[in-house]
Design a protein around this motif. Structure first.
Motif, mmCIF file in Angstrom:
data_model
loop_
_atom_site.group_PDB
_atom_site.id
_atom_site.type_symbol
_atom_site.label_atom_id
_atom_site.label_comp_id
_atom_site.label_asym_id
_atom_site.label_seq_id
_atom_site.Cartn_x
_atom_site.Cartn_y
_atom_site.Cartn_z
ATOM 1 N N ALA A 320 -2.121 -75.413 -11.100
ATOM 2 C CA ALA A 320 -2.144 -73.995 -10.709
ATOM 3 C C ALA A 320 -2.836 -73.168 -11.787
ATOM 4 O O ALA A 320 -3.568 -72.233 -11.489
ATOM 5 N N ILE A 321 -2.603 -73.516 -13.052
ATOM 6 C CA ILE A 321 -3.242 -72.756 -14.128
ATOM 7 C C ILE A 321 -4.754 -72.985 -14.081
ATOM 8 O O ILE A 321 -5.536 -72.046 -14.248
ATOM 9 N N ALA A 322 -5.157 -74.228 -13.820
ATOM 10 C CA ALA A 322 -6.592 -74.506 -13.701
ATOM 11 C C ALA A 322 -7.196 -73.680 -12.568
ATOM 12 O O ALA A 322 -8.265 -73.082 -12.714
ATOM 13 N N THR A 330 -3.430 -62.906 -4.975
ATOM 14 C CA THR A 330 -2.057 -63.343 -4.782
ATOM 15 C C THR A 330 -1.195 -62.119 -4.999
ATOM 16 O O THR A 330 -1.644 -61.149 -5.609
ATOM 17 N N SER A 331 0.049 -62.168 -4.498
ATOM 18 C CA SER A 331 0.831 -60.956 -4.699
ATOM 19 C C SER A 331 1.645 -61.016 -5.983
ATOM 20 O O SER A 331 1.852 -60.000 -6.629
ATOM 21 N N TYR A 337 0.430 -68.589 -11.076
ATOM 22 C CA TYR A 337 0.545 -69.614 -12.124
ATOM 23 C C TYR A 337 1.540 -70.716 -11.773
ATOM 24 O O TYR A 337 1.858 -71.551 -12.607
ATOM 25 N N SER A 338 2.051 -70.694 -10.576
ATOM 26 C CA SER A 338 2.922 -71.734 -10.010
ATOM 27 C C SER A 338 4.371 -71.607 -10.399
ATOM 28 O O SER A 338 4.748 -70.983 -11.386
ATOM 29 N N PHE A 346 4.043 -68.500 -19.510
ATOM 30 C CA PHE A 346 3.348 -67.268 -19.908
ATOM 31 C C PHE A 346 4.343 -66.154 -20.208
ATOM 32 O O PHE A 346 4.152 -65.361 -21.129
ATOM 33 N N ARG A 347 5.424 -66.111 -19.427
ATOM 34 C CA ARG A 347 6.389 -65.055 -19.671
ATOM 35 C C ARG A 347 7.093 -65.241 -21.023
ATOM 36 O O ARG A 347 7.279 -64.297 -21.775
ATOM 37 N N GLU A 348 7.461 -66.487 -21.312
ATOM 38 C CA GLU A 348 8.097 -66.765 -22.607
ATOM 39 C C GLU A 348 7.127 -66.481 -23.759
ATOM 40 O O GLU A 348 7.502 -65.942 -24.795
ATOM 41 N N LEU A 349 5.881 -66.888 -23.557
ATOM 42 C CA LEU A 349 4.868 -66.645 -24.586
ATOM 43 C C LEU A 349 4.728 -65.143 -24.837
ATOM 44 O O LEU A 349 4.646 -64.696 -25.986
#
Ligand code: ADP
Ligand code: MG
Length: 361
Positions: A320-322, A330-331, A337-338, A346-349
């Motif tokens: 999904a990231i690829a 997308t909404s 990002y799946s 990404f959220r943790e980062l």
């Protein structure tokens, strides 16, 4: 001229109360002394001391207070994304952070795409819109070509028409703006490097971006600069406005090879400016849980105390990231990002990123 050499605290306690040191400024601002020392190192508006004592610099209280009032106005955090290697997830990390900071953390974000590959640009606005902008000269390339033009040629760069507002194909992302790049930047980069030194002097080639975007930056909470995979003049323009930088890398030998060179070069550049550009950390990308090499390299990076810190959050390799490199609607970010860990990563980062960046502010 003669000065009475009181320790700073005594100066503060003196009857007129006119003079303050860094400790008092910290107290007035309600922050630590280290924070004030950082402001002093990086913020050109920081007042000049009336005198430097052995105990530290001494400032006029009114001037310091005025500075603090001004400082209370919002300031953006500016962070560059750098690695000397391509394909290591620089752009994916920049765009992912921008989108999550916006949708999940309510931040206003500006992405500055300095890479001639223009990937951040096409992910965020799509190729068609990029082509239109490029045709009209509304990309950052105009900013740099203006610096190379003859004196009788008109300037082309226009900040307002170059700034793309509310970009991203994700409906939930409403507060990301973009300064787009162009493929033509490759050529310009070489020409900038060849600028004769006389022109260098009057038209400092590493200060072009800063002068152009200065009126804009503090409209944002975060400004993320996606840099090309080299330390040339365009990258230095990104670093010039940055408080710090992150290094996304795949945890393998080739991708991590250039990190010490980046540190050395960025430090030298920051020193030449009399500023600090913080090493915020290494972001592990395309991580494969099953790979021995990835685990071994990660350990080496974490253990090497000369390298920047490694963010705890790793971005897993995932389809999904690829696919997220495509501009398709997308909404939600979870859809983009799946559900299989990409979005959560990404959220943790972003959480770690916010705390790192706010630490240095
Ligand atoms: N975590 C990931 N999992 C799978 N593919 C990824 C991941 N991160 C990046 N990619 C893909 O790898 C390629 C290079 O990533 P990109 O972010 O463009 O790297 P860079 O900006 O460093 O050149 C792109 O095709 C991107 O979609
Ligand atoms: Mg890239």
């Amino acid at each position: 001229m003669s000065f009475t050499l009181h320790p700073v605290n005594d100066v503060h306690r003196s009857d007129d109360g006119d003079l303050v040191g860094l400790a008092e400024i910290a107290e007035l601002a309600g922050v630590s002394r280290t924070v004030v020392a950082n402001w002093r190192a990086r913020d050109p508006r920081f007042p000049r001391p009336m005198v430097e004592l052995r105990a530290g610099p001494v400032f006029n209280r009114d001037v310091a207070a005025r500075y603090l009032r001004r400082r209370n106005r919002h300031m953006a955090h500016v962070v560059s994304t750098i690695n000397l290697k391509g394909g290591v997830g620089k752009t994916t990390t920049t765009v992912g952070l921008a989108e999550v900071l916006s949708a999940d953390f309510g931040k206003k974000v500006l992405v500055i795409d300095l890479d001639p590959q223009t990937n951040a640009t096409t992910v965020l606005i799509g190729e068609d819109r990029w082509r239109e902008l490029n045709g009209a000269g509304h990309t950052l390339v105009s900013l740099f070509t203006d610096a190379l033009r003859r004196d009788d040629e008109p300037a082309r760069f226009d900040l307002n028409s170059t700034l793309q507002r509310k970009v991203s194909a994700v409906t939930d992302v409403q507060t990301v703006d973009l300064l787009p790049s162009s493929l033509d930047l490759i050529d310009v980069q070489d020409r900038l490097a060849g600028m004769p030194s006389g022109r260098f002097y009057s038209n400092n080639p590493t200060d072009l971006l800063r002068r152009a975007v200065r009126p804009l930056l503090d409209n944002y909470d975060y400004v993320l600069v996606d840099c090309p995979p080299n330390l040339g003049i365009v990258t230095l323009n990104g670093l010039r406005i940055s408080d710090g930088y992150i290094i996304p890398t795949i945890p393998d030998v080739l991708s991590t090879y250039g990190i010490p060179q980046i540190q050395t070069r960025v430090r030298a550049f920051a020193d030449s400016l009399g500023e600090t550009i913080h090493e915020l950390g290494i972001v592990i990308t395309k991580f494969r849980e099953a790979s021995k090499v990835h685990h071994a390299t990660l350990r080496r990076l974490v253990d090497d105390e000369n390298l920047p810190p490694v963010f705890d959050t790793r971005i897993p390799e995932g389809n999904a990231i690829a696919a997220s490199a495509e501009f398709s609607t997308t909404s939600t970010l979870r859809q983009k990002y799946s559900y299989q860990g990409g979005y959560e990563a990404f959220r943790e980062l972003a959480k770690e990123f916010i705390s790192q960046v706010e630490d240095i502010a």
